[in-house]
Each structure stands twice: as structure tokens, then as C-alpha cells.
Design an enzyme around this catalytic site. Structure first.
Site, PDB file in Angstrom:
ATOM      1  N   ASP A  96       0.852  -1.190   0.000  1.00 49.23           N
ATOM      2  CA  ASP A  96       0.000   0.000   0.000  1.00 49.23           C
ATOM      3  C   ASP A  96       0.886   1.237   0.000  1.00 49.23           C
ATOM      4  O   ASP A  96       2.115   1.141   0.001  1.00 49.23           O
ATOM      5  CB  ASP A  96      -1.006  -0.020   1.160  1.00 49.23           C
ATOM      6  CG  ASP A  96      -0.431   0.445   2.492  1.00 49.23           C
ATOM      7  OD1 ASP A  96       0.812   0.471   2.632  1.00 49.23           O
ATOM      8  OD2 ASP A  96      -1.205   0.770   3.391  1.00 49.23           O
ATOM      9  N   ASP A 261      -5.037  -5.774   8.634  1.00 47.96           N
ATOM     10  CA  ASP A 261      -3.655  -5.666   9.070  1.00 47.96           C
ATOM     11  C   ASP A 261      -3.626  -4.876  10.364  1.00 47.96           C
ATOM     12  O   ASP A 261      -4.467  -4.007  10.598  1.00 47.96           O
ATOM     13  CB  ASP A 261      -2.779  -4.998   8.004  1.00 47.96           C
ATOM     14  CG  ASP A 261      -3.182  -3.554   7.734  1.00 47.96           C
ATOM     15  OD1 ASP A 261      -2.680  -2.649   8.430  1.00 47.96           O
ATOM     16  OD2 ASP A 261      -3.998  -3.322   6.814  1.00 47.96           O
ATOM     17  N   CYS A 371       3.042 -21.243  27.783  1.00 44.46           N
ATOM     18  CA  CYS A 371       2.976 -20.950  26.352  1.00 44.46           C
ATOM     19  C   CYS A 371       3.939 -21.840  25.570  1.00 44.46           C
ATOM     20  O   CYS A 371       5.136 -21.909  25.888  1.00 44.46           O
ATOM     21  CB  CYS A 371       3.307 -19.476  26.100  1.00 44.46           C
ATOM     22  SG  CYS A 371       3.259 -19.038  24.342  1.00 44.46           S
ATOM     23  N   CYS A 373       4.903 -21.384  22.420  1.00 45.78           N
ATOM     24  CA  CYS A 373       5.568 -20.739  21.286  1.00 45.78           C
ATOM     25  C   CYS A 373       7.083 -20.714  21.491  1.00 45.78           C
ATOM     26  O   CYS A 373       7.578 -20.770  22.621  1.00 45.78           O
ATOM     27  CB  CYS A 373       5.022 -19.329  21.055  1.00 45.78           C
ATOM     28  SG  CYS A 373       5.769 -18.013  22.062  1.00 45.78           S
ATOM     29  N   CYS A 376       8.607 -17.991  24.003  1.00 48.41           N
ATOM     30  CA  CYS A 376       8.501 -18.273  25.446  1.00 48.41           C
ATOM     31  C   CYS A 376       9.322 -19.484  25.846  1.00 48.41           C
ATOM     32  O   CYS A 376       9.900 -19.522  26.940  1.00 48.41           O
ATOM     33  CB  CYS A 376       7.030 -18.464  25.828  1.00 48.41           C
ATOM     34  SG  CYS A 376       6.038 -16.957  25.666  1.00 48.41           S
ATOM     35  N   HIS A 398       5.534 -12.852  20.203  1.00 46.65           N
ATOM     36  CA  HIS A 398       4.670 -13.797  20.922  1.00 46.65           C
ATOM     37  C   HIS A 398       3.206 -13.365  20.827  1.00 46.65           C
ATOM     38  O   HIS A 398       2.317 -14.203  20.625  1.00 46.65           O
ATOM     39  CB  HIS A 398       5.084 -13.884  22.395  1.00 46.65           C
ATOM     40  CG  HIS A 398       3.974 -14.302  23.300  1.00 46.65           C
ATOM     41  ND1 HIS A 398       3.642 -15.623  23.546  1.00 46.65           N
ATOM     42  CD2 HIS A 398       3.057 -13.548  23.999  1.00 46.65           C
ATOM     43  CE1 HIS A 398       2.590 -15.665  24.351  1.00 46.65           C
ATOM     44  NE2 HIS A 398       2.227 -14.425  24.647  1.00 46.65           N
TER      45      HIS A 398
END
Length: 435
Positions: A96, A261, A371, A373, A376, A398
Site C-alpha cells: 500500500d 492488518d 505458552c 511458542c 517463550c 509472541h
């Protein structure tokens, strides 16, 4: 619903040692530092949004790119520049113009030809038409006899945006560009947004980005989407540009929103006073342990002799040690909070904020331990420390990962198959948090 992460060259240094707070002397930022999609083994978003205004810079808002980075992006294209081959699933890139960077100008500083060339050279998958943002929002103007007038320059911005969208679509077809075009709808009220969407559909757009909605409150945004529903064709998809009200995405999806977004998950990690760390059902306050050398207010007091630099460093070290011992099970929540608050009263004695209750909840529930992920798992308690760009940005990554999981649980996104072992990214975060 697809989630696009706006690019602002947010990377993390995989060589950073969190215990000694040092970087490798051999670190090369461009080749070694990692984007969010290079860290996770599962998807954390569906694509990137790259703005011409961010790449080129405009006016007082300088480019987030060095001259070398900009040349490399235009020469090699976005897929190679962002190393998309390392992502755990295919990512799309939308371009954009970054209309907020030139909002004070009478007309956009770019031509349609320049925008098309930028999108084409960068090899984007989608491109948003050139637009001029409208910041006024006066829903009462939709009511006949209300007496609410819309200034001519505001109407001119909508007219210009639609004219540019028409030119953009025509030249896109003539130039046989491969990216999918999106037309931008700008408005000052629900009916004016609906009128813009109707006009764009008539031109031939079936993917429409709604601009200028960042300042709107959720009820106002909802009003606009409801009005747009009265003119939206069944096959027309909507994209919300920069909208951060992610807690209402399920309702937005019902109203035709196919994508959005947002930088909110990333920015809240280090800009919000309370909601810094996302979990499945709560947003926790990060533990503030500012660096003595990195706190401007504290540095001024030290320079003027108001406070002792030695005492500041002692309190800073005490907080870091308390958090380390807490993670090892050798300090209680109460003991840690006492140390943290002593430092907070030292570096910010005039504040009316009291983080103690929020810190107690964060430490008592220790969400980073649950968590799965990569951030973490590798950083452990360092992820919850509000301290320096390396920790804060990783906490933002995260948050992005957590938001994407929430979208999947709501049924707003369809999980894709992860890469096979041979194609998975090398997760170089695992050995970072030493000790």
C-alpha cells in the site's frame, strides 16, 4: 479472515545474550537478524503489508529502510528480501502507499505509475490503489436536515481517491501486472463509505480496502460495515487497513471483512501501560526493569546529581536477580514485587501508577511457562521483562503468534500444513537465554 502484519523492519538479534546483555561481535544485522516468520515453526500470520511510505519515507517521517535495503528490496523483490522461504507456510505480500505518512499534503506525493512500478518491482501478490486519507468522521451528516456540513476539501479527497482507483485499475490491466488490485474506499460517514464501495464495485473491484478507519471507535466502525453491507456484492471482499480492534474480528467477518492488518499486538508489547503480554484469555502487564543507561529521565537525574548512579545500578541488578531467583523457585511473588517497587519508586517517584497488583498477577500466574511458542520456550521469564528492544520485540512476536491462534479457534482462519522437516526454518532462538 487473513491477518497481515505491517512491516516496519522489526527484527530480533539471535546472538543476543540475555544474561550478560551483549551481542555477538560477529553479528551481521541484515543476514543474521530474524523476522517473526523465521522464528516460529507454526504460522503466526498470513502475510506482510509493505507500505511505500515506510520504504521511501516522506517528510519528517524518515524511511525505516537504509538505502542499501531499499535497493535490495526493489532489485530482488519482496519474497527474497523477506526470506519467505523460511516461513512455516506460504505468505502473501500486500503493498500500500502508507497514506498516513502524507496526510497533511493537499495531494498524494506519488503518481499511479510510480505506485504500480513499486508494486511490480517488489513482486507483491496484492496492491492497494493510491489514496488520500480522510480523518473527519461525522455520521450525523447522513441524516437529512442535521445541519452538519462536510467541507469541500474532505469531499475532494474522496473524489480524488476514487479517480486514482479508476486510473490504477485501468493501468493495472493495460500493464498486465500480476498482483491482485485492491481499490480504497475513503469516507466521513457510514453512507459515504458505502457510496465509495459501490463506486469501486462499479469500476470492477471485488477486493476493497477500507482506509481512514484507524481513529474510529468500534461502534463507529461497526456502523460503517453495516451500511456497506447494503451495497456490497456477494463476491466482494473487504480489507481493514490498520484496524486494531482485534477483539471484534468475529463480528467483522460476518460483515464481509476477509482480511485486516494490525501492528497492535506488536506495539502493545512495549507501548501499552498494562496490556503487554497476550495469553489465550488475558493480557498481562510486563515487569518493568528499565536499563539505567536506557532511561532518559533517570539519566537526567543522575547527570544533575539528584540521584546516585551507583544506587540506580544496585536496584536494577537486584530486580534482575530477583526475577532469576523467582524463576528458579527461590523467591516468592511478594519478595519479588517488593524489590520491583523499590526500583520503580526510585526511577519514577512522581508517578501515580502502581504496578504492584498487576505484577502480582503476572508473577502468580506466570503465563510464559504455559505458552508453547518458540519465544517463550527459549526466553522463559525474559519474555515478560519490559526491558530493551530485544525482549520487548520478542514479546510482540509472541503476541502476534497468540492472536493468530485466537483467530484459528474462532474459525476465522484455516490452519495450513506446516513445512516438512527439510523445509522448516532453523529456529536459532533456542540457545539464546543462557543460564
Amino acid at each position: 479472515m487473513k491477518f497481515f502484519l505491517p512491516d516496519s523492519q522489526d527484527l530480533v538479534d539471535p546472538t543476543f545474550d540475555f544474561e550478560r546483555e551483549r551481542r555477538s561481535v560477529a553479528r551481521q544485522r541484515q543476514t543474521d537478524d530474524l523476522y517473526a516468520h523465521e522464528i516460529f515453526s507454526m504460522p503466526a500470520f498470513d502475510g506482510l503489508l509493505v507500505s511505500k511510505g515506510i520504504v521511501d519515507g516522506f517528510g519528517a517521517l524518515g524511511s525505516r529502510y537504509t538505502a542499501a535495503q531499499r535497493h535490495r528490496l526493489l532489485r530482488r523483490g519482496a519474497p527474497e528480501f523477506f526470506r519467505l522461504e523460511r516461513a512455516p507456510h506460504p505468505l502473501k505480500i500486500m503493498g500500500d502507499c502508507g497514506a498516513f505518512t502524507y496526510v497533511a499534503e493537499e495531494v498524494p506525493p506519488y503518481s499511479v505509475d510510480e505506485v504500480l512500478e513499486f508494486y511490480g518491482n517488489c513482486r507483491f501478490d496484492m496492491g492497494v490503489s493510491l489514496d488520500h486519507v480522510i480523518l473527519e468522521f461525522k455520521p450525523a451528516a447522513d441524516t437529512p436536515g442535521s445541519g452538519v456540513e462536510i467541507a469541500e476539501p474532505v469531499r475532494d479527497r474522496q473524489k480524488l481517491t476514487l479517480e486514482l482507483a479508476q486510473e490504477f485499475l485501468h493501468k493495472h490491466k493495460v500493464g498486465r501486472y500480476s498482483f491482485e488490485p485492491l481499490g480504497v474506499a475513503q469516507g466521513w460517514s457510514p453512507k459515504s463509505y458505502a457510496a465509495a464501495v459501490k463506486a469501486l464495485q462499479k469500476m470492477g473491484y471485488d477486493y476493497i480496502a477500507l482506509g481512514g478507519m484507524v481513529p474510529l471507535k468500534t461502534p463507529e466502525l461497526h456502523m460503517c460495515l453495516e451500511e456497506i453491507q447494503t451495497v456490497r456484492k456477494p463476491g466482494t471482499r473487504l480489507h481493514l487497513l490498520g484496524v486494531t480492534r482485534t477483539e471484534h474480528l468475529a463480528e467483522f467477518s460476518r460483515l464481509g471483512v476477509a482480511s485486516f492488518d494490525s501492528t497492535s499486538p506488536l506495539r502493545q508489547a512495549f507501548k501499552d501501560d498494562r496490556d503487554n503480554y497476550y495469553s489465550d484469555d488475558f493480557k498481562y502487564t510486563a515487569i518493568r526493569i528499565p536499563q539505567v543507561e536506557g532511561n532518559p529521565g533517570l539519566q537526567r537525574k543522575i547527570s544533575s546529581g539528584q540521584v546516585s548512579q551507583e544506587q540506580a545500578r544496585r536496584l536494577e541488578r537486584a530486580c534482575l536477580e530477583a526475577m532469576k531467583l523467582f524463576e528458579e523457585g527461590r523467591r516468592t511473588v511478594t519478595q519479588v514485587v517488593e524489590v520491583l517497587m523499590e526500583y520503580e519508586r526510585f526511577y519514577d517517584p512522581d508517578t501515580k501508577k502502581n504496578h504492584a497488583p498487576a505484577y502480582e498477577k503476572t508473577l502468580r500466574e506466570a503465563p510464559w511457562r504455559r505458552c508453547p511458542c518458540e519465544v517463550c520456550q527459549s526466553l522463559k521469564y525474559h519474555v515478560i521483562l519490559f526491558r530493551g528492544a530485544e525482549r520487548n520485540r520478542r514479546r510482540g512476536f509472541h503476541n502476534i503468534w497468540t492472536l493468530y491462534r485466537q483467530l484459528q479457534r474462532l474459525g476465522l482462519d484455516t490452519p495450513q500444513e506446516p513445512f516438512t522437516e527439510s523445509r522448516q526454518p532453523s529456529h536459532r532462538l533456542k540457545a539464546q537465554a543462557r543460564g
